[in-house]
Design a protein around this motif. Structure first.
Motif, PDB file in Angstrom:
ATOM      1  N   TYR A 137      61.579   2.932  47.368  1.00  0.00           N
ATOM      2  CA  TYR A 137      61.035   2.685  48.696  1.00  0.00           C
ATOM      3  C   TYR A 137      60.073   1.497  48.699  1.00  0.00           C
ATOM      4  CZ  TYR A 137      63.067   7.020  50.433  1.00  0.00           C
ATOM      5  OH  TYR A 137      63.953   8.006  50.820  1.00  0.00           O
ATOM      6  N   TRP A 138      59.489   1.182  47.542  1.00  0.00           N
ATOM      7  CA  TRP A 138      58.629   0.001  47.507  1.00  0.00           C
ATOM      8  C   TRP A 138      59.507  -1.247  47.356  1.00  0.00           C
ATOM      9  CZ3 TRP A 138      58.969   3.068  43.005  1.00  0.00           C
ATOM     10  CH2 TRP A 138      59.441   2.412  41.868  1.00  0.00           C
ATOM     11  N   ASP A 139      58.903  -2.430  47.576  1.00  0.00           N
ATOM     12  CA  ASP A 139      59.667  -3.676  47.553  1.00  0.00           C
ATOM     13  C   ASP A 139      59.452  -4.499  46.284  1.00  0.00           C
ATOM     14  OD1 ASP A 139      60.831  -3.859  50.447  1.00  0.00           O
ATOM     15  OD2 ASP A 139      58.753  -3.223  50.701  1.00  0.00           O
ATOM     16  N   THR A 140      58.250  -4.480  45.755  1.00  0.00           N
ATOM     17  CA  THR A 140      57.924  -5.259  44.557  1.00  0.00           C
ATOM     18  C   THR A 140      56.964  -4.458  43.692  1.00  0.00           C
ATOM     19  OG1 THR A 140      58.057  -7.299  45.860  1.00  0.00           O
ATOM     20  CG2 THR A 140      57.014  -7.453  43.705  1.00  0.00           C
ATOM     21  N   LEU A 141      57.135  -4.544  42.378  1.00  0.00           N
ATOM     22  CA  LEU A 141      56.207  -3.909  41.448  1.00  0.00           C
ATOM     23  C   LEU A 141      55.763  -4.959  40.436  1.00  0.00           C
ATOM     24  CD1 LEU A 141      56.646  -0.391  39.833  1.00  0.00           C
ATOM     25  CD2 LEU A 141      55.345  -2.205  38.761  1.00  0.00           C
ATOM     26  N   ILE A 142      54.457  -5.143  40.319  1.00  0.00           N
ATOM     27  CA  ILE A 142      53.896  -6.115  39.392  1.00  0.00           C
ATOM     28  C   ILE A 142      52.991  -5.391  38.409  1.00  0.00           C
ATOM     29  CG2 ILE A 142      52.418  -8.152  39.164  1.00  0.00           C
ATOM     30  CD1 ILE A 142      53.270  -8.936  41.998  1.00  0.00           C
ATOM     31  N   ARG A 191      51.857 -15.009  43.406  1.00  0.00           N
ATOM     32  CA  ARG A 191      51.530 -15.587  44.710  1.00  0.00           C
ATOM     33  C   ARG A 191      51.649 -17.111  44.683  1.00  0.00           C
ATOM     34  NH1 ARG A 191      51.874 -16.220  49.647  1.00  0.00           N
ATOM     35  NH2 ARG A 191      50.039 -16.693  50.883  1.00  0.00           N
ATOM     36  N   LEU A 192      51.170 -17.734  43.621  1.00  0.00           N
ATOM     37  CA  LEU A 192      51.256 -19.204  43.501  1.00  0.00           C
ATOM     38  C   LEU A 192      52.699 -19.671  43.424  1.00  0.00           C
ATOM     39  CD1 LEU A 192      48.367 -20.063  41.000  1.00  0.00           C
ATOM     40  CD2 LEU A 192      48.432 -20.475  43.469  1.00  0.00           C
ATOM     41  N   ALA A 193      53.558 -18.820  42.860  1.00  0.00           N
ATOM     42  CA  ALA A 193      54.985 -19.156  42.749  1.00  0.00           C
ATOM     43  C   ALA A 193      55.755 -18.792  44.015  1.00  0.00           C
ATOM     44  CB  ALA A 193      55.585 -18.436  41.549  1.00  0.00           C
ATOM     45  N   ASN A 194      55.021 -18.374  45.062  1.00  0.00           N
ATOM     46  CA  ASN A 194      55.625 -17.979  46.347  1.00  0.00           C
ATOM     47  C   ASN A 194      56.614 -16.822  46.197  1.00  0.00           C
ATOM     48  OD1 ASN A 194      54.299 -19.918  48.021  1.00  0.00           O
ATOM     49  ND2 ASN A 194      55.671 -21.492  47.205  1.00  0.00           N
ATOM     50  N   GLU A 195      56.360 -15.964  45.223  1.00  0.00           N
ATOM     51  CA  GLU A 195      57.226 -14.810  45.009  1.00  0.00           C
ATOM     52  C   GLU A 195      56.733 -13.575  45.754  1.00  0.00           C
ATOM     53  OE1 GLU A 195      57.849 -14.077  40.874  1.00  0.00           O
ATOM     54  OE2 GLU A 195      58.157 -16.195  40.409  1.00  0.00           O
ATOM     55  N   ILE A 196      55.548 -13.661  46.355  1.00  0.00           N
ATOM     56  CA  ILE A 196      54.953 -12.497  47.003  1.00  0.00           C
ATOM     57  C   ILE A 196      54.008 -12.959  48.107  1.00  0.00           C
ATOM     58  CG2 ILE A 196      52.921 -12.288  45.503  1.00  0.00           C
ATOM     59  CD1 ILE A 196      53.612  -9.259  45.331  1.00  0.00           C
ATOM     60  N   ILE A 197      53.817 -12.128  49.121  1.00  0.00           N
ATOM     61  CA  ILE A 197      52.942 -12.474  50.240  1.00  0.00           C
ATOM     62  C   ILE A 197      51.591 -11.779  50.077  1.00  0.00           C
ATOM     63  CG2 ILE A 197      54.870 -12.827  51.824  1.00  0.00           C
ATOM     64  CD1 ILE A 197      54.285 -10.056  53.014  1.00  0.00           C
ATOM     65  N   LYS A 198      50.598 -12.312  50.764  1.00  0.00           N
ATOM     66  CA  LYS A 198      49.302 -11.650  50.775  1.00  0.00           C
ATOM     67  C   LYS A 198      49.410 -10.415  51.666  1.00  0.00           C
ATOM     68  CE  LYS A 198      44.461 -12.193  52.092  1.00  0.00           C
ATOM     69  NZ  LYS A 198      43.429 -13.062  52.696  1.00  0.00           N
ATOM     70  N   PRO A 199      48.944  -9.260  51.212  1.00  0.00           N
ATOM     71  CA  PRO A 199      49.072  -8.031  52.009  1.00  0.00           C
ATOM     72  C   PRO A 199      48.089  -7.992  53.175  1.00  0.00           C
ATOM     73  CG  PRO A 199      47.812  -7.589  50.028  1.00  0.00           C
ATOM     74  CD  PRO A 199      48.279  -9.011  49.913  1.00  0.00           C
ATOM     75  N   ASP A 200      48.390  -7.149  54.148  1.00  0.00           N
ATOM     76  CA  ASP A 200      47.473  -6.926  55.266  1.00  0.00           C
ATOM     77  C   ASP A 200      46.379  -5.933  54.889  1.00  0.00           C
ATOM     78  OD1 ASP A 200      48.850  -8.533  57.289  1.00  0.00           O
ATOM     79  OD2 ASP A 200      50.443  -7.035  57.113  1.00  0.00           O
ATOM     80  N   LEU A 201      46.711  -5.015  54.011  1.00  0.00           N
ATOM     81  CA  LEU A 201      45.731  -3.997  53.600  1.00  0.00           C
ATOM     82  C   LEU A 201      46.026  -3.519  52.190  1.00  0.00           C
ATOM     83  CD1 LEU A 201      47.037  -0.801  53.871  1.00  0.00           C
ATOM     84  CD2 LEU A 201      47.160  -1.597  56.228  1.00  0.00           C
ATOM     85  N   LYS A 212      57.667   5.462  56.210  1.00  0.00           N
ATOM     86  CA  LYS A 212      57.839   6.338  57.370  1.00  0.00           C
ATOM     87  C   LYS A 212      56.845   5.996  58.470  1.00  0.00           C
ATOM     88  CE  LYS A 212      59.851  10.596  55.457  1.00  0.00           C
ATOM     89  NZ  LYS A 212      59.611  12.038  55.206  1.00  0.00           N
ATOM     90  N   CYS A 213      55.673   5.517  58.069  1.00  0.00           N
ATOM     91  CA  CYS A 213      54.631   5.166  59.037  1.00  0.00           C
ATOM     92  C   CYS A 213      54.733   3.719  59.496  1.00  0.00           C
ATOM     93  CB  CYS A 213      53.251   5.431  58.439  1.00  0.00           C
ATOM     94  SG  CYS A 213      52.893   7.199  58.259  1.00  0.00           S
ATOM     95  N   GLY A 214      55.821   3.044  59.110  1.00  0.00           N
ATOM     96  CA  GLY A 214      56.092   1.720  59.664  1.00  0.00           C
ATOM     97  C   GLY A 214      55.803   0.542  58.762  1.00  0.00           C
ATOM     98  N   ALA A 215      55.373   0.764  57.521  1.00  0.00           N
ATOM     99  CA  ALA A 215      55.059  -0.356  56.632  1.00  0.00           C
ATOM    100  C   ALA A 215      56.274  -1.268  56.472  1.00  0.00           C
ATOM    101  CB  ALA A 215      54.596   0.152  55.272  1.00  0.00           C
ATOM    102  N   MET A 216      56.038  -2.553  56.640  1.00  0.00           N
ATOM    103  CA  MET A 216      57.119  -3.538  56.559  1.00  0.00           C
ATOM    104  C   MET A 216      57.435  -3.908  55.119  1.00  0.00           C
ATOM    105  SD  MET A 216      57.005  -7.418  58.125  1.00  0.00           S
ATOM    106  CE  MET A 216      55.559  -7.777  57.100  1.00  0.00           C
ATOM    107  N   ASN A 217      56.390  -3.984  54.296  1.00  0.00           N
ATOM    108  CA  ASN A 217      56.549  -4.408  52.912  1.00  0.00           C
ATOM    109  C   ASN A 217      55.524  -3.675  52.046  1.00  0.00           C
ATOM    110  OD1 ASN A 217      55.477  -6.413  50.631  1.00  0.00           O
ATOM    111  ND2 ASN A 217      57.643  -6.861  50.988  1.00  0.00           N
ATOM    112  N   ILE A 218      55.965  -3.211  50.879  1.00  0.00           N
ATOM    113  CA  ILE A 218      55.056  -2.516  49.959  1.00  0.00           C
ATOM    114  C   ILE A 218      55.128  -3.191  48.601  1.00  0.00           C
ATOM    115  CG2 ILE A 218      54.479  -0.356  48.798  1.00  0.00           C
ATOM    116  CD1 ILE A 218      55.873   1.088  51.159  1.00  0.00           C
ATOM    117  N   GLN A 219      54.007  -3.704  48.155  1.00  0.00           N
ATOM    118  CA  GLN A 219      53.928  -4.280  46.816  1.00  0.00           C
ATOM    119  C   GLN A 219      53.023  -3.393  45.966  1.00  0.00           C
ATOM    120  OE1 GLN A 219      51.062  -7.934  47.044  1.00  0.00           O
ATOM    121  NE2 GLN A 219      52.385  -8.046  48.853  1.00  0.00           N
TER     122      GLN A 219
END
Length: 223
Positions: free
Chosen positions: A55-60, A100-110, A207-214
């Motif tokens: 269900y998550w999108d990226t794992l670092i 983030r510098l490699a543009n592989e991930i976005i800055k999260p909202d929260l 389920k609560c509407g999250a668009m992206n989960i890292q």
């Protein structure tokens, strides 16, 4: 202030771990960007994620669950050495920042964290994931929601269970009650082993509407 690993004097005390020790920490290389497990095929994501998409999108992850980070995590969790928090959070943040510098991930909202059951929280006195997440949220200048997720009953300790039992153990543990519509969420945990816990949490966030989960962790166990 001396390095937590080699005990040599630090040029920048708040770093906690010197440059050479940080450089020598075993890194996770050639891993799937979604599950952070070894991946050497030509496909973007590994066969595990293709067959059972999480269900998550990226794992670092910063490193495997091996020394020296294994020892530091155990000192933080079981010996209450919370002075390690900044140094460990910094390693996680730097790993994220390279992506983030490699543009592989976005800055999260929260930013949020995997919750502990209240009994374990009371016995330990803190949630190590919350300590790490609070620092990272500050550095990202993001909203921090330490109690975004509610944990129901106390589960059996995951270390005592088989892989199948671990999955069943966490399926109904967590609940999110906040509208996360179109939000990008960073989920913090110290260690990811099977991924069942973060998958159950991520399911609730989606389920609560999250668009992206890292998911950002200090150590990823390679099973």
């Amino acid at each position: 202030m001396r390095c937590f690993l080699c005990n040599m004097p630090l040029y920048l005390a708040h770093h906690g771990i010197c440059y050479q020790c940080s450089k020598n920490i075993p890194k996770l290389n050639k891993v799937c960007p979604q599950c952070c497990l070894p991946h050497s095929l030509s496909t973007q994501i590994c066969y595990r994620c293709l067959e059972n998409k999480p269900y998550w999108d990226t794992l670092i992850g910063t490193s495997e669950y091996i020394n020296p980070l294994k020892k530091l995590i155990q000192q933080l969790k079981f010996y209450h050495k919370t002075e390690l928090t900044l140094a460990l959070a910094r390693l996680m943040f730097l790993t994220w920042y390279k992506k983030r510098l490699a543009n592989e991930i976005i800055k999260p909202d929260l930013v949020t964290c995997v919750p502990l059951h209240h009994i374990r929280y009371w016995s330990r006195g803190f949630n190590q994931a919350e300590l790490l997440a609070k620092v990272i949220a500050k550095w990202l200048n993001c909203d921090f929601y330490p109690h975004l997720l509610y944990r129901h009953q106390r589960a059996i300790d995951q270390k005592k269970l088989s892989l199948k039992e671990r999955k069943q153990n966490v399926e109904t543990l967590y609940e999110c009650r906040k509208n996360l519509s179109q939000k990008s969420v960073m989920l913090i945990d110290d260690i990811v082993t099977t991924g069942n816990t973060i998958n159950a949490v991520s399911q609730q966030l989606k389920k609560c509407g999250a668009m992206n989960i890292q998911v950002i962790c200090l150590c990823r166990t390679v099973l």
